[in-house]
Design a protein around this motif. Structure first.
Motif, mmCIF file in Angstrom:
data_model
loop_
_atom_site.group_PDB
_atom_site.id
_atom_site.type_symbol
_atom_site.label_atom_id
_atom_site.label_comp_id
_atom_site.label_asym_id
_atom_site.label_seq_id
_atom_site.Cartn_x
_atom_site.Cartn_y
_atom_site.Cartn_z
ATOM 1 N N THR A 54 -7.160 -4.249 -3.990
ATOM 2 C CA THR A 54 -8.116 -4.589 -2.927
ATOM 3 C C THR A 54 -8.945 -3.347 -2.590
ATOM 4 O O THR A 54 -8.575 -2.223 -2.947
ATOM 5 C CB THR A 54 -7.387 -5.066 -1.663
ATOM 6 N N GLU A 55 -10.029 -3.568 -1.877
ATOM 7 C CA GLU A 55 -10.856 -2.435 -1.433
ATOM 8 C C GLU A 55 -10.052 -1.506 -0.524
ATOM 9 O O GLU A 55 -10.201 -0.296 -0.594
ATOM 10 C CB GLU A 55 -12.122 -2.930 -0.731
ATOM 11 N N ALA A 56 -9.208 -2.068 0.321
ATOM 12 C CA ALA A 56 -8.363 -1.246 1.201
ATOM 13 C C ALA A 56 -7.388 -0.417 0.383
ATOM 14 O O ALA A 56 -7.192 0.781 0.654
ATOM 15 C CB ALA A 56 -7.620 -2.134 2.194
ATOM 16 N N THR B 121 0.839 -1.200 0.000
ATOM 17 C CA THR B 121 0.000 0.000 0.000
ATOM 18 C C THR B 121 0.872 1.247 0.000
ATOM 19 O O THR B 121 0.593 2.212 -0.722
ATOM 20 C CB THR B 121 -0.946 0.000 1.219
ATOM 21 N N GLN B 122 1.923 1.223 0.784
ATOM 22 C CA GLN B 122 2.826 2.380 0.821
ATOM 23 C C GLN B 122 3.410 2.674 -0.552
ATOM 24 O O GLN B 122 3.447 3.836 -0.982
ATOM 25 C CB GLN B 122 3.959 2.138 1.824
ATOM 26 N N GLU B 123 3.868 1.662 -1.242
ATOM 27 C CA GLU B 123 4.473 1.888 -2.567
ATOM 28 C C GLU B 123 3.435 2.343 -3.587
ATOM 29 O O GLU B 123 3.715 3.223 -4.402
ATOM 30 C CB GLU B 123 5.196 0.630 -3.055
ATOM 31 N N LEU B 124 2.243 1.763 -3.548
ATOM 32 C CA LEU B 124 1.192 2.170 -4.480
ATOM 33 C C LEU B 124 0.800 3.623 -4.255
ATOM 34 O O LEU B 124 0.646 4.395 -5.207
ATOM 35 C CB LEU B 124 -0.035 1.258 -4.339
ATOM 36 N N LEU C 58 -5.670 4.742 -2.117
ATOM 37 C CA LEU C 58 -5.396 5.515 -3.334
ATOM 38 C C LEU C 58 -6.348 6.701 -3.461
ATOM 39 O O LEU C 58 -5.935 7.792 -3.873
ATOM 40 C CB LEU C 58 -5.481 4.610 -4.566
ATOM 41 N N GLU C 59 -7.594 6.503 -3.068
ATOM 42 C CA GLU C 59 -8.549 7.612 -3.110
ATOM 43 C C GLU C 59 -8.154 8.705 -2.117
ATOM 44 O O GLU C 59 -8.205 9.897 -2.434
ATOM 45 C CB GLU C 59 -9.961 7.101 -2.807
ATOM 46 N N LEU C 60 -7.743 8.311 -0.919
ATOM 47 C CA LEU C 60 -7.286 9.285 0.070
ATOM 48 C C LEU C 60 -6.030 9.994 -0.426
ATOM 49 O O LEU C 60 -5.877 11.211 -0.257
ATOM 50 C CB LEU C 60 -7.033 8.603 1.423
ATOM 51 N N ALA C 61 -5.136 9.250 -1.057
ATOM 52 C CA ALA C 61 -3.909 9.849 -1.596
ATOM 53 C C ALA C 61 -4.231 10.907 -2.646
ATOM 54 O O ALA C 61 -3.635 11.996 -2.658
ATOM 55 C CB ALA C 61 -3.011 8.769 -2.190
ATOM 56 N N GLU C 62 -5.168 10.594 -3.523
ATOM 57 C CA GLU C 62 -5.549 11.571 -4.549
ATOM 58 C C GLU C 62 -6.204 12.795 -3.929
ATOM 59 O O GLU C 62 -5.867 13.934 -4.276
ATOM 60 C CB GLU C 62 -6.485 10.934 -5.578
ATOM 61 N N ALA C 63 -7.117 12.587 -3.000
ATOM 62 C CA ALA C 63 -7.797 13.714 -2.359
ATOM 63 C C ALA C 63 -6.811 14.563 -1.560
ATOM 64 O O ALA C 63 -6.879 15.791 -1.582
ATOM 65 C CB ALA C 63 -8.916 13.203 -1.455
ATOM 66 N N GLY C 64 -5.878 13.906 -0.870
ATOM 67 C CA GLY C 64 -4.890 14.631 -0.078
ATOM 68 C C GLY C 64 -3.852 15.351 -0.916
ATOM 69 O O GLY C 64 -3.234 16.310 -0.458
#
Length: 157
Positions: free
Chosen positions: A84-86, A36-39, A91-97
């Motif tokens: 995955t859903e997680a 998740t960190q790398e993605l 990724l959605e939070l990363a884009e919004a942030g």
């Protein structure tokens, strides 16, 4: 292309980067899954157009066993069935942030709630720090025009 600045050679930047790198290491060692960190790091870097960080995180993720298909599809994660859903929530939070100026009110409650369904408080903290950290690193590299392509996996860890 040559970099405008060599942050590691400058005494002021060197002092600051020592602390920045220590913070990055703490995030890496958190309970937030490494994949998740790398993605997330890759997606933030794609949005910001940071070629150095795209190069680095693609190579580090590959060295850690990430598949080429998933790496290629990060830019279009909403339409890809390989996450995955997680991971999608991260990724959605990363884009919004990363795109906080594009949305009135910053990161929306629904985005945060979706991430909170998948990650505990420690992981959410690490995820938030990672998104912020990557935005800072991207800006440092883009401003200085850090060239991409020569990074070796693990070079900055």
């Amino acid at each position: 292309m040559d970099a405008r600045l060599d942050y590691f050679a400058d005494p002021t930047a060197g002092k600051a980067l020592k602390h920045v790198m220590a913070a990055g290491k703490m995030i890496k060692e958190s309970s937030l899954p490494a994949a998740t960190q790398e993605l997330v790091a890759l997606r933030v870097s794609q949005i910001n157009g940071c070629a150095f960080c795209i190069d680095m995180h693609t190579k580090d993720a590959t060295a850690a066993g990430e598949t080429p298909v998933r790496l290629h599809l990060v830019a279009a994660w909403r339409e890809a069935a390989v996450f995955t859903e997680a991971e999608r929530a991260a990724l959605e939070l990363a884009e919004a942030g990363t795109r906080i100026a594009d949305a009135a009110g910053g990161v929306g409650d629904a985005v945060w709630a979706d991430a909170a369904k998948h990650y505990d408080t420690e992981q959410l903290t690490a995820l938030t720090l990672l998104i912020s950290f990557m935005n800072m690193a991207n800006r440092l590299n883009v401003i200085a025009r850090q060239p991409a392509g020569d990074y070796q996996p693990g070079q900055l860890h």
